[in-house]
Scaffold this motif. Structure first.
Motif, short mmCIF file in Angstrom:
data_model
loop_
_atom_site.label_atom_id
_atom_site.label_comp_id
_atom_site.label_asym_id
_atom_site.label_seq_id
_atom_site.Cartn_x
_atom_site.Cartn_y
_atom_site.Cartn_z
N ASN A 7 0.83 -1.20 0.00
CA ASN A 7 0.00 0.00 0.00
C ASN A 7 0.86 1.25 0.00
O ASN A 7 0.58 2.22 -0.72
N LEU A 8 1.91 1.25 0.80
CA LEU A 8 2.83 2.38 0.86
C LEU A 8 3.43 2.66 -0.51
O LEU A 8 3.47 3.81 -0.96
N LEU A 9 3.89 1.62 -1.20
CA LEU A 9 4.51 1.79 -2.50
C LEU A 9 3.52 2.32 -3.54
O LEU A 9 3.81 3.27 -4.27
N VAL A 10 2.35 1.72 -3.59
CA VAL A 10 1.34 2.12 -4.58
C VAL A 10 0.84 3.54 -4.31
O VAL A 10 0.76 4.35 -5.23
N LEU A 11 0.53 3.84 -3.07
CA LEU A 11 0.05 5.19 -2.75
C LEU A 11 1.12 6.24 -3.04
O LEU A 11 0.80 7.35 -3.47
N THR A 12 2.39 5.90 -2.82
CA THR A 12 3.46 6.85 -3.11
C THR A 12 3.50 7.16 -4.60
O THR A 12 3.62 8.33 -5.00
N LEU A 13 3.38 6.14 -5.45
CA LEU A 13 3.36 6.38 -6.89
C LEU A 13 2.18 7.25 -7.29
O LEU A 13 2.30 8.15 -8.13
N LEU A 14 1.02 6.98 -6.69
CA LEU A 14 -0.18 7.74 -7.05
C LEU A 14 -0.17 9.15 -6.48
O LEU A 14 -0.87 10.02 -7.00
N GLN A 15 0.61 9.38 -5.45
CA GLN A 15 0.74 10.74 -4.94
C GLN A 15 1.47 11.62 -5.96
O GLN A 15 1.19 12.80 -6.09
N TYR A 44 -3.56 -5.73 -9.10
CA TYR A 44 -4.95 -5.31 -9.25
C TYR A 44 -5.82 -5.59 -8.02
O TYR A 44 -6.64 -4.74 -7.65
N PRO A 45 -5.65 -6.71 -7.33
CA PRO A 45 -6.41 -6.87 -6.08
C PRO A 45 -6.06 -5.80 -5.04
O PRO A 45 -6.93 -5.34 -4.30
N VAL A 46 -4.80 -5.39 -5.01
CA VAL A 46 -4.39 -4.31 -4.09
C VAL A 46 -5.09 -3.02 -4.48
O VAL A 46 -5.65 -2.31 -3.62
N LEU A 47 -5.11 -2.70 -5.76
CA LEU A 47 -5.78 -1.48 -6.22
C LEU A 47 -7.27 -1.51 -5.93
O LEU A 47 -7.85 -0.51 -5.51
N HIS A 48 -7.89 -2.66 -6.14
CA HIS A 48 -9.33 -2.79 -5.86
C HIS A 48 -9.62 -2.60 -4.38
O HIS A 48 -10.60 -1.95 -4.01
N LYS A 49 -8.76 -3.15 -3.53
CA LYS A 49 -8.95 -2.99 -2.09
C LYS A 49 -8.78 -1.52 -1.69
O LYS A 49 -9.56 -0.98 -0.90
N LEU A 50 -7.76 -0.87 -2.24
CA LEU A 50 -7.55 0.56 -1.96
C LEU A 50 -8.77 1.37 -2.41
O LEU A 50 -9.20 2.29 -1.71
N GLU A 51 -9.31 1.01 -3.56
CA GLU A 51 -10.48 1.72 -4.07
C GLU A 51 -11.70 1.46 -3.19
O GLU A 51 -12.44 2.40 -2.84
N ASN A 52 -11.90 0.23 -2.79
CA ASN A 52 -13.04 -0.11 -1.92
C ASN A 52 -12.95 0.60 -0.57
O ASN A 52 -13.98 0.90 0.04
N ASN A 53 -11.73 0.87 -0.12
CA ASN A 53 -11.53 1.56 1.15
C ASN A 53 -11.50 3.08 1.00
O ASN A 53 -11.26 3.79 1.98
N GLY A 54 -11.74 3.58 -0.21
CA GLY A 54 -11.80 5.01 -0.44
C GLY A 54 -10.45 5.71 -0.47
O GLY A 54 -10.38 6.94 -0.38
N LEU A 55 -9.36 4.94 -0.64
CA LEU A 55 -8.02 5.54 -0.66
C LEU A 55 -7.61 5.96 -2.06
O LEU A 55 -6.74 6.82 -2.22
N VAL A 56 -8.21 5.34 -3.07
CA VAL A 56 -8.00 5.73 -4.46
C VAL A 56 -9.32 5.69 -5.20
O VAL A 56 -10.28 5.04 -4.75
N THR A 57 -9.37 6.40 -6.30
CA THR A 57 -10.51 6.31 -7.21
C THR A 57 -9.95 5.93 -8.58
O THR A 57 -8.75 6.03 -8.82
N SER A 58 -10.82 5.51 -9.47
CA SER A 58 -10.37 5.15 -10.81
C SER A 58 -11.26 5.83 -11.85
O SER A 58 -12.39 6.21 -11.56
N TYR A 59 -10.69 5.98 -13.02
CA TYR A 59 -11.43 6.57 -14.15
C TYR A 59 -10.80 6.08 -15.44
O TYR A 59 -9.64 5.68 -15.48
N MET A 60 -11.58 6.11 -16.50
CA MET A 60 -11.10 5.70 -17.81
C MET A 60 -10.64 6.94 -18.58
O MET A 60 -11.29 7.98 -18.54
N ALA A 61 -9.49 6.81 -19.25
CA ALA A 61 -8.97 7.91 -20.07
C ALA A 61 -8.04 7.33 -21.12
O ALA A 61 -7.49 6.23 -20.95
#
Length: 108
Positions: A7-15, A44-61
């Motif tokens: 989570n730390l690694l992924v959130l850092t990249l997304l920051q 992807y399961p990590v990203l889905h969990k982060l999204e379900n917990n409201g820590l990230v959102t997703s969008y298509m572009a």
């Protein structure tokens, strides 16, 4: 050890910027000198969990190639979680270095 820091690694990249999954996999691999070799089935399961917990959102572009991709973006709640995880990691790494190196800056 990677499981507790994913989570730390992924959130850092997304920051830094919004990213799509494969981009994150390649960035983690590159920055870690191939220490972190995530597979899509792991990330992807990590990203889905982060999204379900409201820590990230997703969008298509559309990406640079014009291909539509699912991008992930850190939320305000994710920013707070990242700050907490960075503090926890700092405390943990200093403590480990004290034990294995004799002081807090054994590997600095």
């Amino acid at each position: 050890m990677i499981g507790g820091s994913t989570n730390l690694l992924v959130l850092t990249l997304l920051q830094e910027q919004d990213r799509y999954g494969y981009e994150m996999i390649k960035e983690l691999e590159s920055r870690s000198d191939r220490t972190f070799l995530f597979k899509e089935g792991t990330l992807y399961p990590v990203l889905h969990k982060l999204e379900n917990n409201g820590l990230v959102t997703s969008y298509m572009a559309k990406g640079e190639t014009g291909k539509e991709r699912k991008y992930y973006k850190i939320t305000g709640k994710g920013q707070k979680q990242l700050a907490e995880e960075k503090q926890t990691w700092e405390t943990f790494s200093v403590s480990v270095n004290k034990v294995i190196g004799g002081n807090a800056h054994a590997f600095s």
